[in-house]
Design an enzyme around this catalytic site. Structure first.
Site, mmCIF file in Angstrom:
data_model
loop_
_atom_site.group_PDB
_atom_site.id
_atom_site.type_symbol
_atom_site.label_atom_id
_atom_site.label_comp_id
_atom_site.label_asym_id
_atom_site.label_seq_id
_atom_site.Cartn_x
_atom_site.Cartn_y
_atom_site.Cartn_z
ATOM 1 N N HIS A 70 -3.096 0.254 8.187
ATOM 2 C CA HIS A 70 -1.908 0.830 7.857
ATOM 3 C C HIS A 70 -2.161 2.103 6.960
ATOM 4 C CE1 HIS A 70 2.904 0.271 7.489
ATOM 5 N NE2 HIS A 70 2.731 1.291 6.881
ATOM 6 N N GLU A 71 -2.400 2.032 6.656
ATOM 7 C CA GLU A 71 -2.592 2.843 5.052
ATOM 8 C C GLU A 71 -3.522 4.287 5.559
ATOM 9 O OE1 GLU A 71 -0.575 2.912 2.931
ATOM 10 O OE2 GLU A 71 0.120 0.854 3.584
ATOM 11 N N GLY A 76 0.899 -0.773 -0.363
ATOM 12 C CA GLY A 76 -0.409 -0.225 0.544
ATOM 13 C C GLY A 76 1.216 1.553 -0.076
ATOM 14 N N HIS A 121 -1.970 6.276 8.166
ATOM 15 C CA HIS A 121 -0.441 7.450 7.356
ATOM 16 C C HIS A 121 -1.459 8.768 7.313
ATOM 17 C CE1 HIS A 121 3.285 5.627 6.805
ATOM 18 N NE2 HIS A 121 2.903 4.382 5.936
ATOM 19 N N GLN A 147 3.109 9.927 2.427
ATOM 20 C CA GLN A 147 4.133 8.876 1.783
ATOM 21 C C GLN A 147 5.068 9.899 0.341
ATOM 22 O OE1 GLN A 147 2.932 4.472 2.295
ATOM 23 N NE2 GLN A 147 4.865 5.072 3.435
ATOM 24 N N CYS A 200 6.985 -1.230 6.710
ATOM 25 C CA CYS A 200 6.852 0.116 6.027
ATOM 26 C C CYS A 200 8.081 0.535 4.473
ATOM 27 C CB CYS A 200 6.264 1.484 7.081
ATOM 28 S SG CYS A 200 5.574 2.804 6.145
ATOM 29 N N LEU A 201 7.066 1.085 4.000
ATOM 30 C CA LEU A 201 7.945 2.323 2.887
ATOM 31 C C LEU A 201 9.252 3.627 3.596
ATOM 32 C CD1 LEU A 201 6.787 1.446 -0.379
ATOM 33 C CD2 LEU A 201 8.790 0.330 0.001
HETATM 34 NI NI NI Z 1 3.362 2.571 5.381
#
Ligand code: NI
Length: 191
Positions: free
Chosen positions: A144-145, A49, A148, A54, A102-103
């Site tokens: 999670h998304e 995702g 963000h 981000q 997470c990226l």
């Molecule tokens: Ni993430």
């Protein structure tokens, strides 16, 4: 399409609560191009995702897609889903322990409790309403998304910091055990 730069932990943009989008904004060519970029950037980085914050845009848009993901081999596939202005309602108090990464948090993973059944209301990229129930590991990805978009990172929700590990140590010490638990979660919740 453009691969966007992904912000990493410490960048203040990750701590901003993203603002709601209007249907007019969503319909613009610029916004549709941005959504294409978001998807392309997620795929390029092998993310499950990616949220707009981000990639330095503080608007409430995120993308989710799992297609035999090498970063998360135990995750069930999820078709490409774009959520605009998503809202999550918890349908149960039951949670499961999810080993997340997470990226925007390079080379770190940790255990987060996620609610196992949620209702998601949002718009899709055409502005049509989405209203669906999501369960299990996929519900964890959604939470999670959406976190963000509220300026939250999974690290904020790690209660047992001894679970934190690099990806190399995860693969060496945790992957087999967690993959087995993930199979149980999928069996119980269907995703
Ligand atoms: Ni993430």
């Amino acid at each position: 399409m453009t691969i966007r730069k992904i912000a990493t932990i410490g960048h203040p943009v990750l701590r901003v609560r993203a603002r709601e989008m209007t249907r007019e904004e969503l319909a613009s060519t610029a916004m549709q191009t941005f959504i294409d970029d978001l998807v392309e950037t997620m795929r390029d980085a092998n993310g499950a995702g990616l949220a707009a914050t981000q990639v330095h845009e503080t608007i409430r848009i995120c993308a989710i897609e799992v297609k035999d993901n090498p970063r998360y081999p135990y995750k069930p596939n999820v078709p490409l889903t774009i959520l605009i202005n998503p809202e999550i309602e918890f349908l149960t108090t039951r949670t499961f322990a999810n080993y997340e990464g997470c990226l925007s948090v390079p080379d770190l993973r940790g255990v987060v409790d996620r609610v196992s059944e949620i209702r998601v209301k949002a718009l899709d990229r055409q502005g049509n309403p989405i209203d669906k129930v999501v369960r299990g590991l996929t519900a964890g990805t959604y939470q999670h998304e959406v976190d963000h978009l509220d300026g939250k990172l999974f690290l904020d929700r790690v209660t047992d910091t001894t679970t934190l590990c690099t990806w190399k140590e995860f693969e060496k010490r945790q992957l087999a055990g967690f993959a087995a638990r993930a199979t149980e979660i999928v069996r119980e919740f269907g995703s």
